[in-house]
Structure formats: structure tokens, C-alpha cells
Design a protein around this motif. Structure first.
Motif, PDB file in Angstrom:
ATOM      1  N   ASN A 138      21.398   3.584  23.954  1.00  0.00           N
ATOM      2  CA  ASN A 138      21.275   2.120  24.002  1.00  0.00           C
ATOM      3  C   ASN A 138      20.229   1.607  24.980  1.00  0.00           C
ATOM      4  OD1 ASN A 138      22.695   2.855  26.327  1.00  0.00           O
ATOM      5  ND2 ASN A 138      23.849   0.960  26.382  1.00  0.00           N
ATOM      6  N   GLY A 139      19.676   2.480  25.809  1.00  0.00           N
ATOM      7  CA  GLY A 139      18.727   1.994  26.817  1.00  0.00           C
ATOM      8  C   GLY A 139      19.425   1.046  27.771  1.00  0.00           C
ATOM      9  N   SER A 140      18.908  -0.170  27.871  1.00  0.00           N
ATOM     10  CA  SER A 140      19.529  -1.187  28.732  1.00  0.00           C
ATOM     11  C   SER A 140      20.320  -2.218  27.926  1.00  0.00           C
ATOM     12  CB  SER A 140      18.453  -1.911  29.555  1.00  0.00           C
ATOM     13  OG  SER A 140      17.509  -2.547  28.708  1.00  0.00           O
ATOM     14  N   TRP A 141      20.413  -1.993  26.613  1.00  0.00           N
ATOM     15  CA  TRP A 141      21.108  -2.940  25.735  1.00  0.00           C
ATOM     16  C   TRP A 141      22.596  -2.632  25.763  1.00  0.00           C
ATOM     17  CZ3 TRP A 141      23.743  -3.462  20.973  1.00  0.00           C
ATOM     18  CH2 TRP A 141      23.679  -4.743  20.396  1.00  0.00           C
ATOM     19  N   GLN A 142      23.427  -3.578  26.193  1.00  0.00           N
ATOM     20  CA  GLN A 142      24.842  -3.344  26.407  1.00  0.00           C
ATOM     21  C   GLN A 142      25.695  -3.994  25.321  1.00  0.00           C
ATOM     22  OE1 GLN A 142      26.175  -1.453  28.810  1.00  0.00           O
ATOM     23  NE2 GLN A 142      24.215  -1.016  29.777  1.00  0.00           N
ATOM     24  N   LEU A 146      17.116  13.199  17.794  1.00  0.00           N
ATOM     25  CA  LEU A 146      16.452  12.727  16.581  1.00  0.00           C
ATOM     26  C   LEU A 146      15.557  11.526  16.869  1.00  0.00           C
ATOM     27  CD1 LEU A 146      16.107  12.730  13.479  1.00  0.00           C
ATOM     28  CD2 LEU A 146      18.138  11.257  13.361  1.00  0.00           C
ATOM     29  N   PHE A 147      16.082  10.540  17.574  1.00  0.00           N
ATOM     30  CA  PHE A 147      15.302   9.341  17.879  1.00  0.00           C
ATOM     31  C   PHE A 147      14.122   9.662  18.810  1.00  0.00           C
ATOM     32  CE2 PHE A 147      19.422   6.732  17.262  1.00  0.00           C
ATOM     33  CZ  PHE A 147      19.236   6.771  15.891  1.00  0.00           C
ATOM     34  N   SER A 148      14.347  10.572  19.754  1.00  0.00           N
ATOM     35  CA  SER A 148      13.283  10.928  20.705  1.00  0.00           C
ATOM     36  C   SER A 148      12.114  11.622  20.021  1.00  0.00           C
ATOM     37  CB  SER A 148      13.842  11.841  21.808  1.00  0.00           C
ATOM     38  OG  SER A 148      14.845  11.183  22.551  1.00  0.00           O
ATOM     39  N   SER A 149      12.407  12.314  18.924  1.00  0.00           N
ATOM     40  CA  SER A 149      11.350  13.060  18.233  1.00  0.00           C
ATOM     41  C   SER A 149      10.767  12.322  17.031  1.00  0.00           C
ATOM     42  CB  SER A 149      11.899  14.417  17.779  1.00  0.00           C
ATOM     43  OG  SER A 149      13.006  14.248  16.911  1.00  0.00           O
ATOM     44  N   THR A 150      11.340  11.162  16.677  1.00  0.00           N
ATOM     45  CA  THR A 150      10.857  10.448  15.487  1.00  0.00           C
ATOM     46  C   THR A 150      10.412   9.020  15.804  1.00  0.00           C
ATOM     47  OG1 THR A 150      13.168   9.881  14.969  1.00  0.00           O
ATOM     48  CG2 THR A 150      12.225  11.822  13.871  1.00  0.00           C
ATOM     49  N   ILE A 151      11.364   8.108  16.001  1.00  0.00           N
ATOM     50  CA  ILE A 151      10.998   6.701  16.106  1.00  0.00           C
ATOM     51  C   ILE A 151      10.478   6.309  17.490  1.00  0.00           C
ATOM     52  CG2 ILE A 151      12.666   6.076  14.325  1.00  0.00           C
ATOM     53  CD1 ILE A 151      14.474   5.006  16.474  1.00  0.00           C
ATOM     54  N   ILE A 152      10.880   7.025  18.545  1.00  0.00           N
ATOM     55  CA  ILE A 152      10.383   6.690  19.882  1.00  0.00           C
ATOM     56  C   ILE A 152       8.879   6.937  19.990  1.00  0.00           C
ATOM     57  CG2 ILE A 152      10.588   7.140  22.357  1.00  0.00           C
ATOM     58  CD1 ILE A 152      12.938   5.639  21.051  1.00  0.00           C
ATOM     59  N   PRO A 153       8.347   8.080  19.493  1.00  0.00           N
ATOM     60  CA  PRO A 153       6.886   8.263  19.519  1.00  0.00           C
ATOM     61  C   PRO A 153       6.123   7.224  18.701  1.00  0.00           C
ATOM     62  CG  PRO A 153       7.998  10.372  19.215  1.00  0.00           C
ATOM     63  CD  PRO A 153       9.038   9.317  19.074  1.00  0.00           C
ATOM     64  N   MET A 154       6.800   6.525  17.790  1.00  0.00           N
ATOM     65  CA  MET A 154       6.150   5.505  16.972  1.00  0.00           C
ATOM     66  C   MET A 154       6.017   4.176  17.709  1.00  0.00           C
ATOM     67  SD  MET A 154       8.175   6.337  13.396  1.00  0.00           S
ATOM     68  CE  MET A 154       7.500   4.900  12.569  1.00  0.00           C
ATOM     69  N   GLY A 155       6.535   4.090  18.937  1.00  0.00           N
ATOM     70  CA  GLY A 155       6.392   2.879  19.723  1.00  0.00           C
ATOM     71  C   GLY A 155       7.685   2.112  19.939  1.00  0.00           C
ATOM     72  N   PHE A 156       8.772   2.580  19.341  1.00  0.00           N
ATOM     73  CA  PHE A 156      10.058   1.931  19.551  1.00  0.00           C
ATOM     74  C   PHE A 156      10.684   2.410  20.856  1.00  0.00           C
ATOM     75  CE2 PHE A 156       9.436   1.777  14.976  1.00  0.00           C
ATOM     76  CZ  PHE A 156       9.786   0.473  14.670  1.00  0.00           C
ATOM     77  N   ASN A 157      11.582   1.615  21.385  1.00  0.00           N
ATOM     78  CA  ASN A 157      12.314   1.980  22.591  1.00  0.00           C
ATOM     79  C   ASN A 157      13.799   2.086  22.286  1.00  0.00           C
ATOM     80  OD1 ASN A 157       9.996   1.899  24.299  1.00  0.00           O
ATOM     81  ND2 ASN A 157      10.163  -0.342  24.376  1.00  0.00           N
ATOM     82  N   PHE A 158      14.510   2.820  23.135  1.00  0.00           N
ATOM     83  CA  PHE A 158      15.954   2.862  23.002  1.00  0.00           C
ATOM     84  C   PHE A 158      16.519   1.474  23.297  1.00  0.00           C
ATOM     85  CE2 PHE A 158      15.261   7.431  23.853  1.00  0.00           C
ATOM     86  CZ  PHE A 158      15.963   7.956  22.781  1.00  0.00           C
ATOM     87  N   GLY A 159      17.356   0.989  22.385  1.00  0.00           N
ATOM     88  CA  GLY A 159      17.906  -0.353  22.545  1.00  0.00           C
ATOM     89  C   GLY A 159      18.622  -0.780  21.283  1.00  0.00           C
ATOM     90  N   PHE A 160      18.449  -2.025  20.919  1.00  0.00           N
ATOM     91  CA  PHE A 160      19.174  -2.597  19.792  1.00  0.00           C
ATOM     92  C   PHE A 160      18.922  -1.833  18.495  1.00  0.00           C
ATOM     93  CE2 PHE A 160      19.117  -5.651  16.200  1.00  0.00           C
ATOM     94  CZ  PHE A 160      20.473  -5.923  16.156  1.00  0.00           C
TER      95      PHE A 160
END
Length: 283
Positions: free
Chosen positions: A223-227, A130-144
Motif C-alpha cells: 500500500n505504500g503510504s495509502w492507508q 509481481l508489482f515490483s517487477s512489472t508495474i513499478i518499473p513502468m512509473g507507478f508507485n505502491f499505493g491506491f
């Protein structure tokens, strides 16, 4: 005859001591964690399993470990954000379900249960897609940001199934009386509904914090690199780190302390109520 006598003794022993056996199975591993936390760490930062002279070095150096401190602060920040949001959504949803017809009630409650029983791996993958097809293309990254959305997503159903059973016991006349006294919908919600649901809200708060605090599978996927503290613990390799055991021991001791305090309060309330009834009877 001897065989029957043997099994009778075994049954009698289990009947008398089974609760203590169960408690031992539960608490002995926890006690071992606390005891091991006083062992010194190796050069690689792993905990030593060889018992020796107890030391508090691990408890002192714990707060200088960047992985632990960053994970703990991130987790506290995450819980501070997602807990009120999940509670608000869940409480409003519970009220909406309560006001809806039978079909909608059944659908929403079953959907909430499905979200809970669904395996974490499937939930995490679905959120990743879901995130890969919606908010990531908008410029957001996996994380917080993605972690916050994910935790709100899987914590809110727990709020609904915790609060709604209390909601259905509410007398509609309380709300109507509030309206008759001139209170608007928001004031009625704040002054009547929220106080009535307070015990369930407290339970839901504890559940949300516990679920968010402990989650690894879903968080690790988005989470990307956010732990968080959960991902930091589960990502440790090549031995158990000393900070993991030390932090676990602290959590165990805090939990035991809270349980003891609550038990003492409950006993005092029971004793007070008992004395109060006796005084009323004597009068």
C-alpha cells in the motif's frame, strides 16, 4: 457412585446450558468493547480502561480524527471499486467453468481454493514481487492502484466458490429457451443468469466487502503510504486508540441491529407462511 453422580450432573448442566456458554464466550468481549467505548480518552488519545461516568465524547470526536476519517473514506472507495469488478470477473468465470469440460472445471476450482487457503503473508509477498517487477518499473508507485489490483486478486476466488455451486444447479434449458425467444447472449446473461444467481451474488458481495474491509497483511505489504481502515487500526501502537474502540463499538452495534432485523423478518415470514398453509387447509 458419588463420582458418577458428579459427572452426570456436570454433563446434564453442559447439555442444558452449553449453547448459552458458547454465546457468552462470543459476545461478552464484544459487549466489553461497547462499554469501554464510553470511557474518556487519555491525553495521548488512548482509551481509558477505568470505568467511570459514561460519556459520548469519543463518538463526537471520532469524526474529527484525520487518521480514522481518511482510512474510512479510502476503504469505502476501495470497496466501491473492487466489489463490482470482482463480482463481474467471478460471475463470468463461474459461467465459463460451468460450460467447460471436467478437467478445466477441476483445475480452476482447485486453483481458486488454493488462492484462498494460501497464507496472506505469502500472497502479499508474491504480489509485492509481481508489482515490483512489472508495474513499478513502468512509473507507478505502491499505493491506491496496487491495493486495488491486490484486492481484486484475492477477492475474486471467493466470488467463484460462492457463485459456482449455484451455477451448476441451473437448468441449461432456461438459457436455450431465452435464445429461442430471440434474446442474445448479453440479454440472456442479464435477464436469466444474473437473476438466477442473485442470492449467491448477494452472499459473494458481503464476503468481498468483509475481506477487503478487514485485510491488513496483504494491504500493508503493497500500500505504500495509502492507508485503509484495516491498516490504520493495526498500525496503532503504544496503547489502544479511542477511535479504534469507538469505531469497533459502532460496527458491533450495527451488526447486532442488522441481525435482529433479519431475524424479525424471518420470523414474520415463517409466521405468514404458517398462517397461509393453515388457511389453505381450512378452505
Amino acid at each position: 457412585m458419588t463420582n458418577n453422580s458428579f459427572w452426570t450432573k456436570i454433563f446434564s448442566f453442559l447439555k442444558k446450558w452449553y449453547i448459552f456458554i458458547i454465546l457468552a464466550i462470543i459476545y461478552i468481549p464484544l459487549i466489553l468493547v461497547v462499554l469501554i467505548s464510553f470511557n474518556p480518552a487519555t491525553n495521548r488519545g488512548n482509551i481509558s480502561l477505568n470505568f467511570g461516568v459514561p460519556t459520548f465524547v469519543n463518538y463526537i470526536t471520532l469524526w474529527s480524527d484525520d487518521i480514522f476519517v481518511n482510512g474510512l473514506l479510502n476503504t469505502l472507495l476501495l470497496c466501491a471499486i473492487i466489489t463490482p469488478i470482482s463480482l463481474l470477473i467471478g460471475i463470468i468465470a463461474s459461467y465459463g467453468i460451468w460450460k467447460s469440460n471436467v478437467v478445466i472445471k477441476s483445475f480452476v476450482m482447485n486453483a481458486s481454493r488454493l488462492s484462498i487457503i494460501n497464507p496472506d503473508a505469502i500472497t502479499g509477498i508474491s504480489l509485492l514481487i509481481l508489482f515490483s517487477s512489472t508495474i513499478i518499473p513502468m512509473g507507478f508507485n505502491f499505493g491506491f492502484f496496487t491495493v486495488v489490483l491486490a484486492h481484486i486478486s484475492f477477492c475474486t476466488p471467493y466470488v467463484i466458490i460462492t457463485v459456482y455451486p449455484k451455477m451448476i444447479k441451473m437448468n441449461p434449458n432456461l438459457i436455450m429457451a431465452s435464445y429461442d425467444l430471440g434474446a442474445g447472449k448479453f440479454r440472456t446473461f442479464r435477464k436469466v443468469i444474473i437473476p438466477y444467481l442473485a442470492p449467491s451474488i448477494l452472499s459473494a458481495t458481503a464476503i468481498v466487502i468483509a475481506m477487503s474491509w478487514d485485510d491488513f497483511v496483504i494491504t500493508n505489504l503493497i500500500n505504500g503510504s495509502w492507508q485503509t481502515i484495516g491498516t490504520a487500526i493495526y498500525m496503532t501502537r503504544k496503547g489502544i486508540k479511542a477511535w479504534v474502540i469507538t469505531f469497533g463499538a459502532i460496527m458491533i452495534l450495527i451488526t447486532i441491529l442488522v441481525i435482529m432485523i433479519l431475524s424479525i423478518i424471518k420470523l414474520k415470514r415463517t409466521h405468514f407462511n404458517k398462517n397461509k398453509k393453515l388457511n389453505r387447509r381450512s378452505v
